[in-house]
Each structure stands twice: as structure tokens, then as C-alpha cells.
Design a protein around this motif. Sequence first.
Motif, PDB file in Angstrom:
ATOM      1  N   SER A  77       0.809  -1.222   0.000  1.00 13.86           N
ATOM      2  CA  SER A  77       0.000   0.000   0.000  1.00 13.86           C
ATOM      3  C   SER A  77       0.841   1.271   0.000  1.00 13.86           C
ATOM      4  N   VAL A  78       1.905   1.287  -0.783  1.00  9.15           N
ATOM      5  CA  VAL A  78       2.724   2.489  -0.925  1.00  9.15           C
ATOM      6  C   VAL A  78       1.930   3.527  -1.718  1.00  9.15           C
ATOM      7  N   LEU A  79       1.918   4.768  -1.204  1.00  8.70           N
ATOM      8  CA  LEU A  79       1.262   5.877  -1.897  1.00  8.70           C
ATOM      9  C   LEU A  79       2.283   6.525  -2.818  1.00  8.70           C
ATOM     10  N   ASP A  80       2.042   6.449  -4.124  1.00  7.08           N
ATOM     11  CA  ASP A  80       2.952   7.067  -5.085  1.00  7.08           C
ATOM     12  C   ASP A  80       2.628   8.543  -5.259  1.00  7.08           C
ATOM     13  N   ALA A  81       3.673   9.328  -5.431  1.00  5.45           N
ATOM     14  CA  ALA A  81       3.519  10.759  -5.697  1.00  5.45           C
ATOM     15  C   ALA A  81       3.119  10.962  -7.155  1.00  5.45           C
ATOM     16  N   ALA A  82       2.423  12.042  -7.410  1.00  5.27           N
ATOM     17  CA  ALA A  82       2.141  12.430  -8.788  1.00  5.27           C
ATOM     18  C   ALA A  82       3.456  12.850  -9.432  1.00  5.27           C
ATOM     19  N   PRO A  83       3.742  12.364 -10.636  1.00  4.77           N
ATOM     20  CA  PRO A  83       4.979  12.765 -11.307  1.00  4.77           C
ATOM     21  C   PRO A  83       5.034  14.279 -11.495  1.00  4.77           C
ATOM     22  N   GLY A 112       7.535   7.244  -3.456  1.00  5.21           N
ATOM     23  CA  GLY A 112       6.343   6.780  -2.755  1.00  5.21           C
ATOM     24  C   GLY A 112       6.493   6.913  -1.247  1.00  5.21           C
ATOM     25  N   LEU A 113       5.380   6.735  -0.537  1.00  9.86           N
ATOM     26  CA  LEU A 113       5.354   6.788   0.930  1.00  9.86           C
ATOM     27  C   LEU A 113       4.755   5.495   1.467  1.00  9.86           C
ATOM     28  N   THR A 114       5.413   4.886   2.442  1.00  5.24           N
ATOM     29  CA  THR A 114       4.834   3.724   3.113  1.00  5.24           C
ATOM     30  C   THR A 114       3.720   4.192   4.051  1.00  5.24           C
ATOM     31  N   PRO A 115       2.870   3.268   4.507  1.00  5.28           N
ATOM     32  CA  PRO A 115       1.849   3.652   5.493  1.00  5.28           C
ATOM     33  C   PRO A 115       2.469   4.263   6.761  1.00  5.28           C
ATOM     34  N   LEU A 144       3.321   9.143  10.212  1.00  2.00           N
ATOM     35  CA  LEU A 144       4.218  10.106  10.853  1.00  2.00           C
ATOM     36  C   LEU A 144       4.038  11.489  10.239  1.00  2.00           C
ATOM     37  N   LEU A 145       3.849  11.567   8.943  1.00  2.00           N
ATOM     38  CA  LEU A 145       3.627  12.860   8.286  1.00  2.00           C
ATOM     39  C   LEU A 145       2.343  13.519   8.775  1.00  2.00           C
ATOM     40  N   ARG A 146       1.318  12.733   9.042  1.00  2.00           N
ATOM     41  CA  ARG A 146       0.071  13.302   9.582  1.00  2.00           C
ATOM     42  C   ARG A 146       0.336  13.958  10.940  1.00  2.00           C
ATOM     43  N   THR A 147       1.113  13.290  11.784  1.00  2.00           N
ATOM     44  CA  THR A 147       1.474  13.846  13.088  1.00  2.00           C
ATOM     45  C   THR A 147       2.274  15.128  12.916  1.00  2.00           C
ATOM     46  N   LEU A 148       3.258  15.102  12.037  1.00  2.00           N
ATOM     47  CA  LEU A 148       4.110  16.280  11.823  1.00  2.00           C
ATOM     48  C   LEU A 148       3.320  17.433  11.216  1.00  2.00           C
ATOM     49  N   LYS A 149       2.372  17.100  10.343  1.00  2.00           N
ATOM     50  CA  LYS A 149       1.541  18.134   9.703  1.00  2.00           C
ATOM     51  C   LYS A 149       0.684  18.848  10.751  1.00  2.00           C
ATOM     52  N   GLN A 150       0.178  18.094  11.734  1.00  2.00           N
ATOM     53  CA  GLN A 150      -0.615  18.713  12.816  1.00  2.00           C
ATOM     54  C   GLN A 150       0.247  19.668  13.638  1.00  2.00           C
ATOM     55  N   LEU A 198      -1.560  13.956   0.436  1.00  2.00           N
ATOM     56  CA  LEU A 198      -1.792  13.325   1.733  1.00  2.00           C
ATOM     57  C   LEU A 198      -3.007  13.991   2.366  1.00  2.00           C
ATOM     58  N   ASP A 199      -4.119  13.298   2.324  1.00  2.00           N
ATOM     59  CA  ASP A 199      -5.361  13.794   2.911  1.00  2.00           C
ATOM     60  C   ASP A 199      -5.755  15.156   2.340  1.00  2.00           C
ATOM     61  N   GLY A 200      -5.543  15.333   1.033  1.00  2.00           N
ATOM     62  CA  GLY A 200      -5.940  16.565   0.373  1.00  2.00           C
ATOM     63  C   GLY A 200      -4.919  17.693   0.436  1.00  2.00           C
ATOM     64  N   GLU A 201      -3.767  17.454   1.033  1.00  2.00           N
ATOM     65  CA  GLU A 201      -2.705  18.470   1.084  1.00  2.00           C
ATOM     66  C   GLU A 201      -1.470  17.956   0.363  1.00  2.00           C
ATOM     67  N   ASP A 202      -0.831  18.841  -0.397  1.00  2.36           N
ATOM     68  CA  ASP A 202       0.350  18.478  -1.178  1.00  2.36           C
ATOM     69  C   ASP A 202       1.611  18.490  -0.323  1.00  2.36           C
ATOM     70  N   ILE A 203       2.455  17.495  -0.560  1.00  2.00           N
ATOM     71  CA  ILE A 203       3.795  17.443   0.030  1.00  2.00           C
ATOM     72  C   ILE A 203       4.757  17.174  -1.117  1.00  2.00           C
ATOM     73  N   GLY A 204       5.582  18.161  -1.439  1.00  2.00           N
ATOM     74  CA  GLY A 204       6.548  18.008  -2.517  1.00  2.00           C
ATOM     75  C   GLY A 204       7.774  17.245  -2.066  1.00  2.00           C
ATOM     76  N   PHE A 205       8.351  16.477  -2.992  1.00  2.00           N
ATOM     77  CA  PHE A 205       9.593  15.751  -2.722  1.00  2.00           C
ATOM     78  C   PHE A 205      10.646  16.258  -3.691  1.00  2.00           C
TER      79      PHE A 205
END
Length: 134
Positions: A7-13, A24-27, A32-38, A79-86
Motif C-alpha cells: 500500500s505504498v502511496l505514489d507521488a504524482a509525477p 512513494g510513501l509507506t503507510p 508520521l507525516l500526519r502527526t508532523l503536519k498537525q 496526503l489527505d488533500g494536502e500536497d507534500i513536494g519531494f
Amino acid sequence: MDPLPASVLDAAPALPGETVSRVGLTPAARELLRTLKQQHGPLMFHQSGGCCDGSSPMCYPEGDFITSDADVLLGVFDLDGEDIGFWMSAEQFEYWKHTHLTVDVVTGRGSGFSLEAPEGKRFLIRSKLLDVPG
């Protein structure tokens, strides 16, 4: 090495003309990103090419790491409707351009500059050859 979860979430190219995700991002990374985003608001990643912790993906509040023409935006996560660039340094991208990168999390102390350090966790990259449809 542990296999990556299915269930890796792939980024939009983000590179012009590309249709295959490079990152991609693992679950565990998403959680952890959700926690950091808060705690910190909108986020971004930057992957340099340094040694030791400098070769780990660093998570910053969006805009705290200033990117330039010396950096490449590899992808954007929704991620939950918010963009995170890599982002990655262009010099490092030359070495890794044939690689798919998956951001994962392990227990342990990472760099003091990356937001996850106080959580007792650190982001790391798991890589494989980029699967490009032929």
C-alpha cells in the motif's frame, strides 16, 4: 531488508513529460507525516546527496528549505488533500534518475534538522530500479 508494503502511496509525477511516479510513501511514513503536519503545518521533503544523515530524506515545514535551479521536484504527494513536494538536489538526481524511491520510517534518531527527530523516528529511503513501461 524488509519488503515494502503493497500500500505504498505514489507521488504524482512532477518532471515534464513523465507519467510514472519516482517516489512513494509507506503507510508508516504517511502516519508520521500526519502527526508532523498537525504540529508544523504544510510539509516538504528534500533529499540531498550528503553523507550520513545528509543522505536521508529531510522533512521541513514547507518553504523552510529554499529550493532553486539546483533542485528537482520529483513528485508531489496528496496526503489527505494536502500536497507534500519531494525535492532532490539536481546533482544527486543524476545518480538516482533510474531509481524509484520509497520513503519509510524506522525507530531511531535521525538528523536534528528533519522534523521527525524529536519523535524518536527517522525517515529513510528504500530504493529499487524505476519501472518504466516500455
